[in-house]
Design an enzyme around this catalytic site. Structure first.
Site, short mmCIF file in Angstrom:
data_model
loop_
_atom_site.label_atom_id
_atom_site.label_comp_id
_atom_site.label_asym_id
_atom_site.label_seq_id
_atom_site.Cartn_x
_atom_site.Cartn_y
_atom_site.Cartn_z
CB CYS A 17 -69.05 37.36 29.51
SG CYS A 17 -69.99 35.86 28.84
NE ARG A 73 -64.33 38.56 33.64
CZ ARG A 73 -64.58 38.41 35.11
NH1 ARG A 73 -63.56 38.37 35.74
NH2 ARG A 73 -65.80 37.98 35.62
CD1 TRP A 76 -65.65 30.39 27.51
CD2 TRP A 76 -67.14 29.82 28.99
NE1 TRP A 76 -65.60 29.13 27.83
CE2 TRP A 76 -66.29 28.95 28.77
CE3 TRP A 76 -68.15 30.14 29.91
CZ2 TRP A 76 -67.07 27.68 29.41
CZ3 TRP A 76 -68.54 29.01 30.59
CH2 TRP A 76 -67.70 27.79 30.52
CG ASN A 119 -70.27 37.30 33.42
OD1 ASN A 119 -70.22 36.13 32.96
ND2 ASN A 119 -69.39 37.52 34.54
N GLY A 120 -73.18 35.81 32.87
CA GLY A 120 -74.04 35.11 34.05
C GLY A 120 -75.23 34.24 33.10
CD GLU A 122 -52.37 22.31 38.51
OE1 GLU A 122 -53.49 21.56 38.60
OE2 GLU A 122 -52.20 23.42 38.19
CE LYS A 132 -52.36 24.45 34.60
NZ LYS A 132 -53.01 24.34 35.94
CD GLU A 178 -55.63 24.60 32.54
OE1 GLU A 178 -56.82 25.05 32.19
OE2 GLU A 178 -54.99 24.25 33.39
CG HIS A 238 -54.47 -1.73 40.79
ND1 HIS A 238 -54.71 -2.93 41.45
CD2 HIS A 238 -53.51 -1.08 41.78
CE1 HIS A 238 -53.97 -3.11 42.54
NE2 HIS A 238 -53.20 -1.94 42.82
CE LYS A 274 -56.72 32.43 35.90
NZ LYS A 274 -55.72 31.22 35.79
C1 AGP Z 1 -56.76 25.53 35.97
O1 AGP Z 1 -55.52 25.64 35.26
C2 AGP Z 1 -57.95 25.87 35.19
N1 AGP Z 1 -57.99 27.23 34.73
C3 AGP Z 1 -58.96 25.74 35.99
O2 AGP Z 1 -59.19 24.38 36.28
C4 AGP Z 1 -59.44 26.34 37.37
O3 AGP Z 1 -58.64 25.99 38.37
C5 AGP Z 1 -60.81 26.15 37.94
O4 AGP Z 1 -61.92 26.78 37.00
C6 AGP Z 1 -60.89 26.84 39.20
O5 AGP Z 1 -61.00 28.25 38.92
P1 AGP Z 1 -60.75 29.43 40.59
O6 AGP Z 1 -59.38 28.63 41.10
O7 AGP Z 1 -60.65 30.57 40.03
O8 AGP Z 1 -62.14 28.62 41.19
#
Ligand code: AGP
Length: 615
Positions: free
Chosen positions: A2, A27, A74, A100-101, A488, A492, A495, A511, A610
């Protein structure tokens, strides 16, 4: 994760809070709220939705006061709705708290408070905490700061909290454990800012205090800032100057932060290299890990932990370290590593990769490895972040603030730092011959300009995105250094466009996944010139034979794949080890444009945040 903001000073708090929440919305953004204290009046406004929905909710109501707190959520405990939005109040109605937590032991605390006559409105763990503080304040007859300290002494979990009390309109109390909090020291006397990270603070002041775990900040309009720990010992605030600049937080004319950050990569990679790659002397200098070079050179094994994109960068790191420094490497999802009782030795090096430096699973993996004697090296992007502070040493990626939830420039910056580390260790160990070392050094130095050339393919990528924007599934294939890039690229796409996508080692496709291939399945293949090129061409033919659609990333001038593929995107030639820094760019652009064409919220994709600071 958050977003938290707080303000105490001479200005009206509300505009400062709202602007701060906008900067923190990346966030978490499923609900938002503010609490304002004006004299003895406490007003709380909160609702489901984004910060703009909160503004509409406040509009027309009195939002005055020079003390206030704000929160963008969040959801962890309790679905996103108006009641579960922060701030939360207690029975007395005097206090307002944002968090936050996760409070892990909220249930037994709640049970006890119910028995003591407290009633709860929300499903959140946060509300339990504010009731606990309220209960202690009234039964012990103590000030807010002391009530917070006593309450946190019985709390288990992760928190960054800010509490205000309408009985004391000159005080704001904050505390943190495992979730970040930064205090901004205002230019005017008696002016203070609080936030989850520096982005809402930088436009007001550059003097900040990064709160440490277990600290409680008691901020008073005239008495100023006092820091205590849970044991009630006074701590001296360490004021630092912020490195971040405001323009880095703006979109700079791009439609989205993600597109801006994709296009920033020539600069961000140059910044990752700056002061570390010396072509004249033919050396790599990583000041941040200088004291641990010998440990690295003698390491029997390197463990790399991370999550999501950072885990993908770690996979590239595995190929780099084994290839160049001949050190055995294991790459682990931090969330798996921390729970599987792994074997960790004192001569192990653990590299923890994290853009935000706040990912809970990665933090926990670090603590576990540290407790078993390993040396922890961090690769983080956020200066002063929790992970940066708990590792033994590390190298910042210096990519600048990454606001888009989908990580782009952080990935290439992480790979750049890993390449520097592998080159330095390989050269010092003698596993990397002088000519190879110098060739790779020159190649690495040329990467930012080559990235600029790849960005020039954006129009071609956009054309391809338009053709495949309605796909329901997608497959990404790569071999060797390009296998992590396939993963990766798939991450992308899924997500931010919500299209299901899978990354696979190209050879592994036969396979099983080959059963998925038909004329509806776009297959993105990284088929650049290099050691496994011929094999990848065979894989492309296998896909073609089953009517799969091939979109290939090829080395400039390639004719063979051009004949086979439905579409190709050409990237400049470079060493195998550095291809990920170029081949990932078209995949970033592709996912961006497909997501925009599908009307998705590119910078704040649904269900995501994020940085995931909860487990
Ligand atoms: C990647 O596009 C995502 N936002 C997510 O997988 C991110 O890489 C992951 O949560 C790790 O975050 P960090 O690098 O801040 O630890």
């Amino acid at each position: 994760m958050c977003g938290i903001v707080g303000y105490l000073g001479a200005k009206q708090a509300y505009p400062i809070l709202i602007n701060g929440l906008r900067r923190l919305e990346y966030r978490g953004y499923d609900s938002a709220g503010v609490a304002l204290i004006d004299g003895s009046e406490l007003r709380i406004f909160k609702c489901q939705g984004k910060v703009s929905d909160l503004e509409a909710h406040v509009n027309g109501h009195p939002a005055t006061g020079t003390l206030g707190i704000g929160h963008t959520r969040w959801a962890t405990h309790g679905p996103p709705n108006d009641v579960n939005a922060h701030p939360h109040q207690a029975t007395s109605g005097d206090l307002a708290l944002i968090h936050n937590g996760i409070i892990e032991n909220y249930a037994p605390i709640k049970e006890e408070l119910v028995q003591r006559g407290h009633s709860f409105r929300s499903d959140t763990d946060t509300e339990v905490l504010v009731h606990l503080i309220d209960d202690i304040q009234r039964t012990e007859g103590v000030e807010l700061g002391e009530a917070v300290r006593l309450a946190l002494a019985s709390v288990v979990g992760a928190y960054a909290i800010v509490v205000v009390d309408r009985k004391d309109p000159d005080t704001m109390v904050a505390a943190r454990r495992s979730s970040p909090l930064v205090i901004g020291i205002g230019e005017q006397d008696g002016e203070f800012f609080l936030a989850s990270d520096a982005t809402p603070i930088v436009e007001h002041t550059r003097n900040v205090v990064y709160m440490e775990d277990g600290e409680i900040a008691i901020i008073h309009r005239t008495d100023g800032l006092r820091l205590r720990n849970i044991k009630n010992q006074e701590k001296t605030p360490f004021i630092q100057e912020l490195e971040m600049h405001l323009e880095a937080l703006e979109k700079g004319g791009y439609d989205h932060f993600m597109l801006k950050e994709i296009h920033e990569q020539p600069r961000s990679i140059r910044d990752s290299l700056r002061g570390r790659l010396n072509l004249v002397k033919g050396e790599v200098v990583l000041g941040g890990i200088k004291d641990y070079e010998q440990k690295f050179i003698q390491a029997k094994r390197v463990l790399i932990v991370g999550c999501g994109t950072s885990w993908h960068a770690g996979l590239v790191g595995e190929y780099l370290f084994e290839d160049l420094a001949r050190i055995p490497v294991e790459v682990e999802y931090a969330s798996e590593f921390r729970y599987r009782n792994p074997i960790v030795n004192e001569d192990d090096i653990v590299i923890a990769i994290s853009q935000s430096g706040e990912t809970a699973d990665t933090l926990a993996a670090i603590e576990l490895a540290k407790s078993r004697g390993a040396t922890i090296i961090g690769i983080c992007n956020v200066v002063g972040s929790s992970i940066a502070r708990v590792t033994h040493a590390g190298s910042y990626t210096h990519a600048g603030p990454e606001i888009g939830v989908a990580s782009t420039k952080a990935f290439t910056a992480q790979v750049t730092v890993l390449a520097l580390m592998a080159l330095m260790i390989g050269q010092k160990k003698g596993t990397l011959g002088g000519s190879s070392f110098h060739r790779l050094l020159n190649e690495l130095d040329a990467i930012p300009d080559k990235v600029q050339r790849v960005l020039a393919t954006e129009a071609q990528v956009k054309y391809i995105a338009d053709i495949y924007k309605d796909a329901r599934n997608a497959l990404y294939l790569g071999r060797g250094y390009s296998f992590p890039v396939a993963l990766e690229g798939a991450l992308k796409l899924k997500e931010i466009s919500y299209i299901h996508a899978e990354g696979y080692p190209a050879a592994e496709m036969k396979h099983g996944p080959i059963a998925l291939i038909d004329d509806e399945m776009p297959v993105f293949v990284i088929a650049t010139k290099g050691s496994s090129y011929e094999k990848v061409v065979s894989n492309i033919q296998e896909v073609k034979a089953r009517k799969g659609k091939i979109i290939a990333i090829v080395t400039e001038g390639d004719r063979v794949v051009k004949e086979l593929a439905d579409h190709t995107i050409e990237i400049p030639e470079t060493a195998d080890q550095l291809v990920p820094l170029l081949s990932v760019i078209p995949l970033q652009l592709l996912s961006y444009h497909i997501a925009v064409m599908r009307g998705c919220n590119v910078d704040q994709p649904r269900n995501l945040a994020k940085s995931v600071t909860v487990e």
